[in-house]
Write an enzyme that holds these catalytic residues in place. Sequence first.
Site, short mmCIF file in Angstrom:
data_model
loop_
_atom_site.label_atom_id
_atom_site.label_comp_id
_atom_site.label_asym_id
_atom_site.label_seq_id
_atom_site.Cartn_x
_atom_site.Cartn_y
_atom_site.Cartn_z
N LYS A 1 -0.36 2.85 -9.93
CA LYS A 1 0.39 4.02 -9.48
C LYS A 1 0.86 4.90 -10.64
O LYS A 1 0.82 4.49 -11.79
CB LYS A 1 1.60 3.56 -8.64
CG LYS A 1 1.20 2.85 -7.34
CD LYS A 1 0.50 3.80 -6.41
CE LYS A 1 0.37 3.30 -4.99
NZ LYS A 1 -0.40 2.10 -4.78
C1 LIG Z 1 -0.90 4.88 1.10
C2 LIG Z 1 -0.29 3.56 0.72
N1 LIG Z 1 0.60 3.01 1.56
C3 LIG Z 1 1.18 1.83 1.28
C4 LIG Z 1 0.87 1.12 0.13
C5 LIG Z 1 1.51 -0.21 -0.08
O1 LIG Z 1 2.16 -0.33 -1.31
P1 LIG Z 1 2.32 -1.76 -2.00
O2 LIG Z 1 0.97 -2.19 -2.47
O3 LIG Z 1 3.28 -1.49 -3.13
O4 LIG Z 1 2.88 -2.69 -0.99
C6 LIG Z 1 -0.05 1.65 -0.76
C7 LIG Z 1 -0.38 0.92 -1.99
O5 LIG Z 1 -1.41 0.86 -2.53
C8 LIG Z 1 -0.67 2.90 -0.46
O6 LIG Z 1 -1.60 3.42 -1.27
#
Ligand SMILES: Cc1ncc(COP(=O)(O)O)c(C=O)c1O
Length: 385
Positions: free
Chosen positions: A197
């Site tokens: 990210k």
């Molecule tokens: C669009 C979107 N939503 C939700 C998430 C979920 O985040 P995390 O991996 O930190 O749980 C991501 C992560 O890659 C994402 O790209």
Amino acid sequence: MSEARGADATAPEGPPAAAEPIPLARPVIGAAEEHAVLEVLRSGQLSLGPRVPAFERAFAARLGARHASAVSSGTAGLHLALRAVGVRDGDEVVTSPFSFVASANVIVYERARPVFVDIDPVTLCIDPAAAAAAVTPRTRALLPVHIFGWPADTPALERLGLPLVEDACEALGAVHADGVAVGARVHPAVFGFYANKQLTTGEGGMVTVGDPALKERIDAERNQGRAPNMDWLDHDRLGFNYRLSDVACALGLAQLTRLDGLLADRARAAAAYREALVGIDGLGLPCADAGGHVRGWFVFVVQVPRGIERDAVVERLRARGVASKPYLPAIHLMSYYREAFGHRPGEFPVCEDVAARSIALPFFPGLTEGQVGRVAEALREALFS
Ligand SMILES: Cc1ncc(COP(=O)(O)O)c(C=O)c1O
């Protein structure tokens, strides 16, 4: 964006070395992060310490949000935000099928139903007209996704008068056309800090929100349901362990101080890709900033021309030392969603077309112009040889 160092004139002669493979993503971690993390390790307070509120306050201030709650992942944040706006068993939540699966999974966690609607072919975010048409008396909330860092049309969705939770996991640095940063509206918005990210804490996330009562509920539910002023032996609601450690928050604080530079480097890499790829016949490029919308660059995703087999292109890129990934698959066509909700191909034609042709190219702040050139050359060969 820095240029790779040139050939060393003193190097011994021999066959040219194979070019280094180009990875998909690479975090920028430097002395500031090392120092910040070491300080926490030496302090002896690794969790529930002062770095958590410090990171929350600094993050909220950076975006112009009123409040922020640090959580263990973007997924955890989305789950808590949905609960905070009142999503319950049997509700419907209107959302995008073109997203990372977590944005739909969190709806199912609460035994609610994700009601997918098709996306706009240019922005790849939820189409507000399709969202409006999908609203029923059972609709409890809307969950737009700022996919690939593009600010979804939240103002249009706000006009539907329903609670909103924004999935901003890919969208740190994005700004809506009305000049408000993604994450600085009143309803909850959720950011993710996984290693690829714009800002990373390894794993982690942040919920920004305007209403202090929602912040209080989110803070309680991330900590097993314990209110801030309550003894740890008593809990007045059901909660989870969705806390973010002080180690991670220290990393996040250090990353935040360099965020402007990280975002600018990503924007420069994206501009270099656009210049290198713009002439390729039939290749779909990410839409450019326009009308006041600013993308928070997260990935650089292209769509292969129709008639070219995407997975073969990924394989040919790999053979040329370029990492790439089909990104993203349509959620409603994943096995679990087909089986649990009876989805079939053809329901969301724009999403399905885009998902079948999309490839994420290597993209990170340190990407050099030379690497962009190599990727562009490899992509031309992979598409047309
Ligand atoms: C669009 C979107 N939503 C939700 C998430 C979920 O985040 P995390 O991996 O930190 O749980 C991501 C992560 O890659 C994402 O790209």
